[in-house]
Design a protein around this motif. Sequence first.
Motif, mmCIF file in Angstrom:
data_model
loop_
_atom_site.group_PDB
_atom_site.id
_atom_site.type_symbol
_atom_site.label_atom_id
_atom_site.label_comp_id
_atom_site.label_asym_id
_atom_site.label_seq_id
_atom_site.Cartn_x
_atom_site.Cartn_y
_atom_site.Cartn_z
ATOM 1 N N LEU A 116 0.827 -1.209 0.000
ATOM 2 C CA LEU A 116 0.000 0.000 0.000
ATOM 3 C C LEU A 116 0.862 1.261 0.000
ATOM 4 O O LEU A 116 0.498 2.273 -0.615
ATOM 5 C CB LEU A 116 -0.928 -0.012 1.220
ATOM 6 N N LEU A 117 2.003 1.210 0.681
ATOM 7 C CA LEU A 117 2.886 2.383 0.693
ATOM 8 C C LEU A 117 3.493 2.640 -0.682
ATOM 9 O O LEU A 117 3.871 3.778 -0.993
ATOM 10 C CB LEU A 117 3.997 2.194 1.728
ATOM 11 N N ARG A 118 3.595 1.612 -1.501
ATOM 12 C CA ARG A 118 4.124 1.825 -2.850
ATOM 13 C C ARG A 118 3.222 2.736 -3.683
ATOM 14 O O ARG A 118 3.675 3.363 -4.647
ATOM 15 C CB ARG A 118 4.282 0.483 -3.566
ATOM 16 N N GLU A 119 1.943 2.799 -3.324
ATOM 17 C CA GLU A 119 1.037 3.696 -4.040
ATOM 18 C C GLU A 119 1.325 5.167 -3.739
ATOM 19 O O GLU A 119 0.753 6.042 -4.372
ATOM 20 C CB GLU A 119 -0.414 3.362 -3.680
ATOM 21 N N CYS A 120 2.200 5.423 -2.766
ATOM 22 C CA CYS A 120 2.550 6.803 -2.416
ATOM 23 C C CYS A 120 3.729 7.326 -3.225
ATOM 24 O O CYS A 120 4.186 8.447 -2.980
ATOM 25 C CB CYS A 120 2.883 6.894 -0.919
ATOM 26 N N ARG A 121 4.246 6.544 -4.177
ATOM 27 C CA ARG A 121 5.463 6.969 -4.869
ATOM 28 C C ARG A 121 5.242 8.205 -5.737
ATOM 29 O O ARG A 121 6.139 9.040 -5.868
ATOM 30 C CB ARG A 121 6.014 5.830 -5.714
ATOM 31 N N THR A 122 4.044 8.348 -6.312
ATOM 32 C CA THR A 122 3.806 9.538 -7.149
ATOM 33 C C THR A 122 3.799 10.827 -6.325
ATOM 34 O O THR A 122 4.515 11.778 -6.661
ATOM 35 C CB THR A 122 2.494 9.380 -7.928
ATOM 36 N N PRO A 123 3.017 10.907 -5.240
ATOM 37 C CA PRO A 123 3.105 12.145 -4.434
ATOM 38 C C PRO A 123 4.471 12.335 -3.797
ATOM 39 O O PRO A 123 4.920 13.469 -3.600
ATOM 40 C CB PRO A 123 2.002 11.966 -3.384
ATOM 41 N N LEU A 124 5.188 11.234 -3.479
ATOM 42 C CA LEU A 124 6.526 11.375 -2.903
ATOM 43 C C LEU A 124 7.478 12.019 -3.903
ATOM 44 O O LEU A 124 8.245 12.931 -3.545
ATOM 45 C CB LEU A 124 7.044 9.999 -2.479
ATOM 46 N N ARG A 125 7.451 11.567 -5.143
ATOM 47 C CA ARG A 125 8.321 12.165 -6.171
ATOM 48 C C ARG A 125 7.974 13.635 -6.399
ATOM 49 O O ARG A 125 8.857 14.474 -6.598
ATOM 50 C CB ARG A 125 8.194 11.385 -7.469
ATOM 51 N N LEU A 126 6.662 13.934 -6.368
ATOM 52 C CA LEU A 126 6.255 15.324 -6.558
ATOM 53 C C LEU A 126 6.747 16.200 -5.410
ATOM 54 O O LEU A 126 7.204 17.336 -5.627
ATOM 55 C CB LEU A 126 4.737 15.399 -6.690
ATOM 56 N N VAL A 127 6.673 15.698 -4.185
ATOM 57 C CA VAL A 127 7.163 16.458 -3.035
ATOM 58 C C VAL A 127 8.669 16.671 -3.139
ATOM 59 O O VAL A 127 9.179 17.784 -2.913
ATOM 60 C CB VAL A 127 6.801 15.723 -1.726
ATOM 61 N N LEU A 128 9.404 15.620 -3.484
ATOM 62 C CA LEU A 128 10.862 15.742 -3.604
ATOM 63 C C LEU A 128 11.249 16.715 -4.704
ATOM 64 O O LEU A 128 12.120 17.585 -4.506
ATOM 65 C CB LEU A 128 11.466 14.363 -3.876
ATOM 66 N N LEU A 129 10.598 16.582 -5.851
ATOM 67 C CA LEU A 129 10.935 17.464 -6.969
ATOM 68 C C LEU A 129 10.618 18.918 -6.645
ATOM 69 O O LEU A 129 11.429 19.823 -6.894
ATOM 70 C CB LEU A 129 10.173 17.014 -8.210
ATOM 71 N N THR A 130 9.450 19.161 -6.055
ATOM 72 C CA THR A 130 9.064 20.534 -5.730
ATOM 73 C C THR A 130 9.992 21.122 -4.670
ATOM 74 O O THR A 130 10.386 22.303 -4.750
ATOM 75 C CB THR A 130 7.611 20.569 -5.241
ATOM 76 N N ALA A 131 10.336 20.312 -3.675
ATOM 77 C CA ALA A 131 11.221 20.814 -2.622
ATOM 78 C C ALA A 131 12.608 21.140 -3.182
ATOM 79 O O ALA A 131 13.209 22.174 -2.832
ATOM 80 C CB ALA A 131 11.328 19.777 -1.503
#
Length: 376
Positions: free
Chosen positions: A44-59
């Motif tokens: 289930l945590l693998r489904e968080c990879r898209t928002p995680l990448r967006l957070v990392l890229l934006t930061a």
Amino acid sequence: MENVLRPLTVLGGAVLLALAIGWAADLLLRRADRRRPGVPLWGLLRECRTPLRLVLLTALLRGSFRETGWGILEDHDAGIGRALSLVLIGAGAWLAVRIASAVVESAYDRYASATRDPARVRRVRTQVTLIMRIVTAVVVVVAVAAILLTFPDMRALGTSMLASAGIIGIVAGIAAQSTLGNLFAGFQIAFGDMVRIGDTVVVDGEWGVVEEVTLTFLAVRTWDERRITMPVSYFTSKPFENWSRGGIQMTGTVFFHLDHSAPVPLMREKLHAILLECPAWDGRAWNLAVTDTTPSTMEVRAVVTAKDADDLWTARCDVRERMLAWLADQHPYALPRIGMAPAAVLPSQSRTEREDGDAAGVARAEDPDRPRPARG
């Protein structure tokens, strides 16, 4: 050349670093999922990879866009920084909701797989659904507040609103009285175990299954696929029938209105034979008895049991249909009928008057225009 390579290096490095960190996190989660296949959290945590990448890229872009040295970025430094901050706040809220959902769903799946009682599973499902809605609402409110605080004008507005918080609180409390009532009713339903998702209920004369429970309303799916949406405060302020309370098994009745000559012992044997061939009957209990009589018929009640409301409805319809077909085929005299008999004679009439009256009635039936004999 430097004016071209430097921006490409900064922006490209930020994108590659974000993708690399996201790929590494996904790789670790996949390995953890393979090592512990019985724990659904890692999948289930693998489904968080898209928002995680967006957070990392934006930061990363938020911290390094000033190093590109582009004049257009320096001219719009404040606007670009605020835009990236807004995207970062929104992506962070998205990531927080996904992580909370993964944790809650994982805990629910483990509980559901270890619990054999369907009623407890439905109760926990109802609580989990409401908890996720509350968490989502809190995260959204915090994110919106953080977004508003990025604008200086909104900060001044917030300060003035805090100064008049007393008046605003009173007005908001009066205006949102029903909403707050439904909100607290939702908590009461979720943790008071009054009604759960999947329960069979009867509200306002409508039979259905609870399909969705939210903080403000509850949806009931009827047998004909209609949806009845009711405020949750209804279930805390008015009585309703919950057929799944204390267990989903049920007992139902089938009534027959028959002639007094109906063979009740044979009907009892036939009922047992019908139930033995009925898959919807759970085998717990059955009975057939005469429960009432009228001058022309008697009431026979058949009692059947089933594991849930759907099977009970099927068993009742099967018993009613097959019993009536058996009576019509084997014992047609048992079906209700209208009896015709001569009317009783008044005791004050003499025998001659009765004979004259009967003869006159026959003559009038043959010739309706014939005048009636004079009396006296």
